[in-house]
Design a protein around this motif. Structure first.
Motif, PDB file in Angstrom:
ATOM      1  N   GLY A  47       0.815  -1.201   0.000  1.00 52.59           N
ATOM      2  CA  GLY A  47       0.000   0.000   0.000  1.00 52.59           C
ATOM      3  C   GLY A  47       0.851   1.256   0.000  1.00 52.59           C
ATOM      4  N   THR A  48       0.187   2.390  -0.156  1.00 53.01           N
ATOM      5  CA  THR A  48       0.894   3.668  -0.242  1.00 53.01           C
ATOM      6  C   THR A  48       1.716   3.939   1.009  1.00 53.01           C
ATOM      7  N   ARG A  49       1.156   3.623   2.172  1.00 52.58           N
ATOM      8  CA  ARG A  49       1.892   3.893   3.408  1.00 52.58           C
ATOM      9  C   ARG A  49       3.117   2.986   3.539  1.00 52.58           C
ATOM     10  N   ALA A  50       3.010   1.737   3.099  1.00 49.81           N
ATOM     11  CA  ALA A  50       4.165   0.844   3.128  1.00 49.81           C
ATOM     12  C   ALA A  50       5.260   1.358   2.199  1.00 49.81           C
ATOM     13  N   LEU A  51       4.869   1.823   1.023  1.00 51.38           N
ATOM     14  CA  LEU A  51       5.853   2.381   0.092  1.00 51.38           C
ATOM     15  C   LEU A  51       6.469   3.656   0.655  1.00 51.38           C
ATOM     16  N   ASN A  52       5.661   4.444   1.326  1.00 52.07           N
ATOM     17  CA  ASN A  52       6.167   5.668   1.934  1.00 52.07           C
ATOM     18  C   ASN A  52       7.253   5.362   2.956  1.00 52.07           C
ATOM     19  N   ARG A  53       6.985   4.406   3.834  1.00 55.26           N
ATOM     20  CA  ARG A  53       7.974   4.096   4.866  1.00 55.26           C
ATOM     21  C   ARG A  53       9.228   3.477   4.264  1.00 55.26           C
ATOM     22  N   ALA A  54       9.086   2.683   3.206  1.00 55.75           N
ATOM     23  CA  ALA A  54      10.265   2.143   2.529  1.00 55.75           C
ATOM     24  C   ALA A  54      11.092   3.272   1.928  1.00 55.75           C
ATOM     25  N   THR A  55      10.418   4.225   1.287  1.00 60.55           N
ATOM     26  CA  THR A  55      11.120   5.370   0.703  1.00 60.55           C
ATOM     27  C   THR A  55      11.857   6.160   1.772  1.00 60.55           C
ATOM     28  N   LEU A  56      11.205   6.433   2.875  1.00 60.14           N
ATOM     29  CA  LEU A  56      11.849   7.194   3.943  1.00 60.14           C
ATOM     30  C   LEU A  56      13.080   6.460   4.470  1.00 60.14           C
ATOM     31  N   ALA A  57      12.963   5.144   4.628  1.00 57.80           N
ATOM     32  CA  ALA A  57      14.100   4.379   5.132  1.00 57.80           C
ATOM     33  C   ALA A  57      15.258   4.417   4.147  1.00 57.80           C
ATOM     34  N   ARG A  58      14.968   4.206   2.849  1.00 54.45           N
ATOM     35  CA  ARG A  58      16.037   4.186   1.846  1.00 54.45           C
ATOM     36  C   ARG A  58      16.669   5.566   1.689  1.00 54.45           C
ATOM     37  N   GLN A  59      15.854   6.609   1.845  1.00 53.18           N
ATOM     38  CA  GLN A  59      16.330   7.973   1.653  1.00 53.18           C
ATOM     39  C   GLN A  59      16.928   8.591   2.923  1.00 53.18           C
ATOM     40  N   LEU A  60      17.094   7.785   3.957  1.00 56.54           N
ATOM     41  CA  LEU A  60      17.699   8.234   5.218  1.00 56.54           C
ATOM     42  C   LEU A  60      16.865   9.309   5.888  1.00 56.54           C
ATOM     43  N   LEU A  61      15.553   9.226   5.712  1.00 50.32           N
ATOM     44  CA  LEU A  61      14.651  10.227   6.272  1.00 50.32           C
ATOM     45  C   LEU A  61      13.789   9.675   7.412  1.00 50.32           C
ATOM     46  N   LEU A  62      13.950   8.398   7.710  1.00 56.22           N
ATOM     47  CA  LEU A  62      13.177   7.823   8.813  1.00 56.22           C
ATOM     48  C   LEU A  62      13.885   8.049  10.137  1.00 56.22           C
ATOM     49  N   GLU A  63      15.188   8.017  10.093  1.00 54.07           N
ATOM     50  CA  GLU A  63      16.008   8.402  11.249  1.00 54.07           C
ATOM     51  C   GLU A  63      17.335   8.914  10.723  1.00 54.07           C
ATOM     52  N   HIS A  64      17.953   9.817  11.464  1.00 56.67           N
ATOM     53  CA  HIS A  64      19.223  10.369  11.018  1.00 56.67           C
ATOM     54  C   HIS A  64      20.288   9.279  10.987  1.00 56.67           C
ATOM     55  N   ALA A  65      20.982   9.178   9.871  1.00 56.05           N
ATOM     56  CA  ALA A  65      21.977   8.129   9.689  1.00 56.05           C
ATOM     57  C   ALA A  65      23.337   8.590  10.185  1.00 56.05           C
TER      58      ALA A  65
END
Length: 365
Positions: free
Chosen positions: A5-23
């Motif tokens: 779903g859209t929310r699952a894709l959103n969280r995957a994008t944030l994780a890959r883009q280093l936007l879910l937590e500061h790397a």
């Protein structure tokens, strides 16, 4: 086939883009992981990395530019990107045809009848003296031989397509205001770009697919094409398809991904993040619905700086006399507004080198 779903894709994008937590990545490794950062606005990559990295020091990125570890050059989609030296040397030849086609798409009439290989050779000869030049200076040096196209068409074709160039520092350094001075990539980095594979295979295309999915997946082939601008990657996808796993989105599109790549739970909390203009977290997809509503899609190509709230574009931001001004696009909760204010103050402090700065939140859109 699993549907994401859209929310699952959103969280995957944030994780890959280093936007879910500061790397905690070094700056060079972060630029490499992100496959470069869009950088036609010279200061924007600093905000992009500040939003992604723990304790980001802008001086480190400036030092990498001066030390030639990263460069500013035309590549994906014919736009200026900040890339590692290794990536641009490896990827540039694979983009040659696309870059020519994109410039011709704008200046086909002006460049009609011009032998582009001859123009490229002449451009290299002019630049062989090692002196950095603006696009206009280079074009004027050749205008006597090719007067009809005009300096803009000649310059764009030479700098963006025919002769791999680097925009030299101080362009792109922290807080620096400098015009574009171009120098050949080969002279700046001390070697020529990697040539295409002699056997006609496409290892660079396969590498681009893997790297894109690591930073942007799960994604459709249309998303891959939208990111890099290359139309000829179906064969590269086919060559490594057995390495990949497949999903579908809610519209039925096939999504490709790397088996071990992060796909967080859709309910994973997402912090407020301030993004720079033209951030690839948005522009790196054909279907941007995973991160921005259709009603606000135009912001992503208009150069607006945006703010993510719960992982989605929820506001725009500007800077006015040291104050970060946030304009919500719709009604936000008190908790969301508090998060905006906290991150806005942190950004204002970063932009002012810790010398103050404030945040102001306008009325909800």
């Amino acid at each position: 086939m699993t549907v994401l779903g859209t929310r699952a894709l959103n969280r995957a994008t944030l994780a890959r883009q280093l936007l879910l937590e500061h790397a905690g990545l070094p700056v060079l490794d972060a630029v490499a992981h992100l496959c470069g950062l869009q950088a036609q606005e010279p200061q924007e990559p600093f905000v992009g990395l500040w939003s992604r990295l723990r304790g980001f020091d802008p001086a480190v990125l400036s030092d990498l530019l001066v030390g030639r570890g990263v460069v500013r050059t035309h590549l994906m989609r014919r736009t200026v990107h900040l890339l590692t030296a290794g990536d641009v040397l490896a990827w540039r030849a694979r983009h040659d045809v696309m870059l020519r086609q994109r410039v011709l798409g704008t200046y086909r009439r002006e460049l009609a009848g011009v032998d582009l290989d001859e123009l490229a050779a002449a451009g290299r000869a002019v630049m062989a003296d090692g002196r950095p030049r603006s696009m206009t200076e280079l074009a004027r040096a050749l205008a006597g031989r090719w007067p009809e196209p005009g300096p803009r068409a000649l310059g764009e074709m030479l700098v963006a397509a025919l002769v791999p160039m680097v925009q030299m520092p101080p362009r792109g350094l922290w807080r620096a205001k400098a015009g574009v001075r171009n120098v050949p990539l080969s002279s700046w980095l001390g070697r020529e770009i990697d040539p295409p594979a002699p056997d006609g295979s496409d290892p660079v295309g396969a590498n681009l697919v893997r790297r894109y999915l690591a930073a942007f997946g799960p994604a459709a082939t249309a998303d891959l094409r939208a990111w890099c601008g290359l139309a000829g990657l179906p064969a590269a996808v086919a060559a490594i398809r057995e390495e990949l796993i497949c999903f579908r989105d809610e519209r039925g599109r096939e999504l490709l991904d790397l088996p071990g790549a992060p796909r967080p739970d859709p309910d994973t909390p997402a912090p407020v993040r301030f993004l720079p203009a033209f951030d690839n977290a948005i522009l790196g997809y054909h279907d941007r619905g995973r991160i921005i509503d259709d009603a606000h899609r135009g912001l992503s190509v208009a150069g607006a700086r945006v703010v993510l709230v719960d992982g989605r574009v929820a506001a725009t931001w500007t800077v006015d006399a040291g104050t970060v001004v946030v304009a919500p696009l719709y009604h936000l909760s008190r908790a969301d507004l508090d998060g905006l204010a906290e991150q806005g103050r942190a950004l204002a402090s970063f932009l002012s080198d810790g010398d103050g700065g404030d945040v102001r939140i306008a009325e909800d859109g």
